[in-house]
Design a protein around this motif. Structure first.
Motif, PDB file in Angstrom:
ATOM      1  N   PHE A  23       0.920  -1.294  -0.017  1.00  0.00           N
ATOM      2  CA  PHE A  23      -0.141   0.021   0.241  1.00  0.00           C
ATOM      3  C   PHE A  23       0.941   1.316   0.054  1.00  0.00           C
ATOM      4  N   LEU A  24       2.039   1.145   0.819  1.00  0.00           N
ATOM      5  CA  LEU A  24       2.948   2.429   0.689  1.00  0.00           C
ATOM      6  C   LEU A  24       3.483   2.670  -0.384  1.00  0.00           C
ATOM      7  N   ALA A  25       4.066   1.529  -1.180  1.00  0.00           N
ATOM      8  CA  ALA A  25       4.307   1.767  -2.351  1.00  0.00           C
ATOM      9  C   ALA A  25       3.535   2.148  -3.371  1.00  0.00           C
ATOM     10  N   THR A  26       2.355   1.818  -3.272  1.00  0.00           N
ATOM     11  CA  THR A  26       1.384   2.293  -4.333  1.00  0.00           C
ATOM     12  C   THR A  26       0.970   3.938  -4.197  1.00  0.00           C
ATOM     13  N   THR A  27       1.135   4.249  -2.776  1.00  0.00           N
ATOM     14  CA  THR A  27       0.870   5.754  -2.582  1.00  0.00           C
ATOM     15  C   THR A  27       1.949   6.643  -3.210  1.00  0.00           C
ATOM     16  N   TYR A  28       3.162   6.240  -2.861  1.00  0.00           N
ATOM     17  CA  TYR A  28       4.200   6.819  -3.423  1.00  0.00           C
ATOM     18  C   TYR A  28       4.513   6.640  -5.036  1.00  0.00           C
ATOM     19  N   ALA A  29       4.001   5.670  -5.407  1.00  0.00           N
ATOM     20  CA  ALA A  29       3.969   5.659  -7.073  1.00  0.00           C
ATOM     21  C   ALA A  29       2.987   6.965  -7.546  1.00  0.00           C
ATOM     22  N   ALA A  30       2.010   6.900  -6.845  1.00  0.00           N
ATOM     23  CA  ALA A  30       1.042   7.961  -7.313  1.00  0.00           C
ATOM     24  C   ALA A  30       1.443   9.169  -7.077  1.00  0.00           C
ATOM     25  N   GLY A  31       2.315   9.545  -5.833  1.00  0.00           N
ATOM     26  CA  GLY A  31       2.821  10.774  -5.416  1.00  0.00           C
ATOM     27  C   GLY A  31       4.110  11.068  -6.353  1.00  0.00           C
ATOM     28  N   ALA A  32       4.600  10.215  -7.118  1.00  0.00           N
ATOM     29  CA  ALA A  32       5.819  10.514  -7.984  1.00  0.00           C
ATOM     30  C   ALA A  32       5.356  11.291  -9.209  1.00  0.00           C
ATOM     31  N   THR A  33       4.171  11.345  -9.412  1.00  0.00           N
ATOM     32  CA  THR A  33       3.590  12.346 -10.504  1.00  0.00           C
ATOM     33  C   THR A  33       4.072  13.756  -9.956  1.00  0.00           C
ATOM     34  N   GLY A  34       3.918  14.168  -8.747  1.00  0.00           N
ATOM     35  CA  GLY A  34       4.360  15.309  -8.295  1.00  0.00           C
ATOM     36  C   GLY A  34       5.625  15.745  -8.146  1.00  0.00           C
ATOM     37  N   ALA A  35       6.648  14.554  -8.364  1.00  0.00           N
ATOM     38  CA  ALA A  35       8.226  14.792  -8.831  1.00  0.00           C
ATOM     39  C   ALA A  35       8.347  15.198  -9.868  1.00  0.00           C
ATOM     40  N   PHE A  36       7.621  14.309 -11.006  1.00  0.00           N
ATOM     41  CA  PHE A  36       8.003  14.649 -12.467  1.00  0.00           C
ATOM     42  C   PHE A  36       7.257  15.869 -12.854  1.00  0.00           C
ATOM     43  N   PHE A  37       6.119  16.355 -12.211  1.00  0.00           N
ATOM     44  CA  PHE A  37       5.433  17.562 -12.522  1.00  0.00           C
ATOM     45  C   PHE A  37       5.443  18.573 -11.373  1.00  0.00           C
ATOM     46  N   SER A  38       6.405  18.847 -10.981  1.00  0.00           N
ATOM     47  CA  SER A  38       6.473  19.883  -9.733  1.00  0.00           C
ATOM     48  C   SER A  38       6.379  21.521  -9.985  1.00  0.00           C
ATOM     49  N   PRO A  39       6.204  22.048  -9.042  1.00  0.00           N
ATOM     50  CA  PRO A  39       6.168  23.598  -9.388  1.00  0.00           C
ATOM     51  C   PRO A  39       7.302  24.058  -9.874  1.00  0.00           C
ATOM     52  N   ASP A  40       7.201  24.903 -10.831  1.00  0.00           N
ATOM     53  CA  ASP A  40       8.356  25.539 -11.712  1.00  0.00           C
ATOM     54  C   ASP A  40       8.181  27.164 -11.878  1.00  0.00           C
ATOM     55  N   GLY A  41       8.763  27.585 -12.761  1.00  0.00           N
ATOM     56  CA  GLY A  41       8.617  28.914 -13.189  1.00  0.00           C
ATOM     57  C   GLY A  41       7.105  29.478 -13.388  1.00  0.00           C
ATOM     58  N   TRP A  42       6.467  28.452 -14.035  1.00  0.00           N
ATOM     59  CA  TRP A  42       4.942  28.830 -14.384  1.00  0.00           C
ATOM     60  C   TRP A  42       4.215  29.057 -13.049  1.00  0.00           C
TER      61      TRP A  42
END
Length: 159
Positions: free
Chosen positions: A9-28
């Protein structure tokens, strides 16, 4: 406690959260108009770190409960993980504030349904999800405010 199941379950949540690392806050994100109650960028990963542990632990408690409702509760858990996974690419990747708000509506409803269903199976599991309901409510209000403040603005280059 079933620790291997918790790990899944933890791996599943962090896999989902990985999109936050791929699409993180940037200059926009730095350039768009945000309310003064926007938390600092460092707070988001800290909050999600804690929330993902609570989500995984709560899901494990439900999964091992033996309750006839556990199948439905875990199906709702999966639905909220899907909405959770989708939000960062829509908001940070596509810069679609309105579409991200729609995703957050689905996420909020599924998180609330998960909290209720978990509570019905295991009170502790339901309580572990309560901070997630609060955080998702706050995120919805923040996303709504950002959408409202920026809906007439031209999209930055590359958006």
């Amino acid at each position: 406690m079933d620790w291997p199941l918790f790990g899944i379950f933890l791996a599943t949540t962090y896999a989902a959260g990985a999109t936050g690392a791929f699409f993180s806050p940037d200059g926009w994100y730095d350039r768009i108009d945000k309310p003064n109650w926007t938390p600092p960028n460092w707070l988001f990963p800290v909050a999600w770190f804690v929330l993902y542990i609570c989500m995984a632990y709560a899901a494990t408690r439900v999964a091992i409960s033996g309750s006839p409702l556990l199948v439905y509760a875990l199906a709702i858990w999966g639905l909220q993980v899907a909405f959770n996974t989708l939000w960062s690419p829509v908001f940070f990747g596509l810069h679609r504030l309105g579409a991200a708000l729609v995703v957050l509506c689905g996420m909020w409803l599924s998180v609330l349904a998960m909290a209720i269903s978990f509570w019905r199976v295991d009170m502790v599991a339901g309580l572990l999800i309560a901070p997630y309901v609060v955080w998702t409510s706050y995120a919805w209000a923040l996303n709504f405010s950002i959408w409202r403040r920026n809906r007439g603005a031209a999209q930055p280059a590359g958006a």
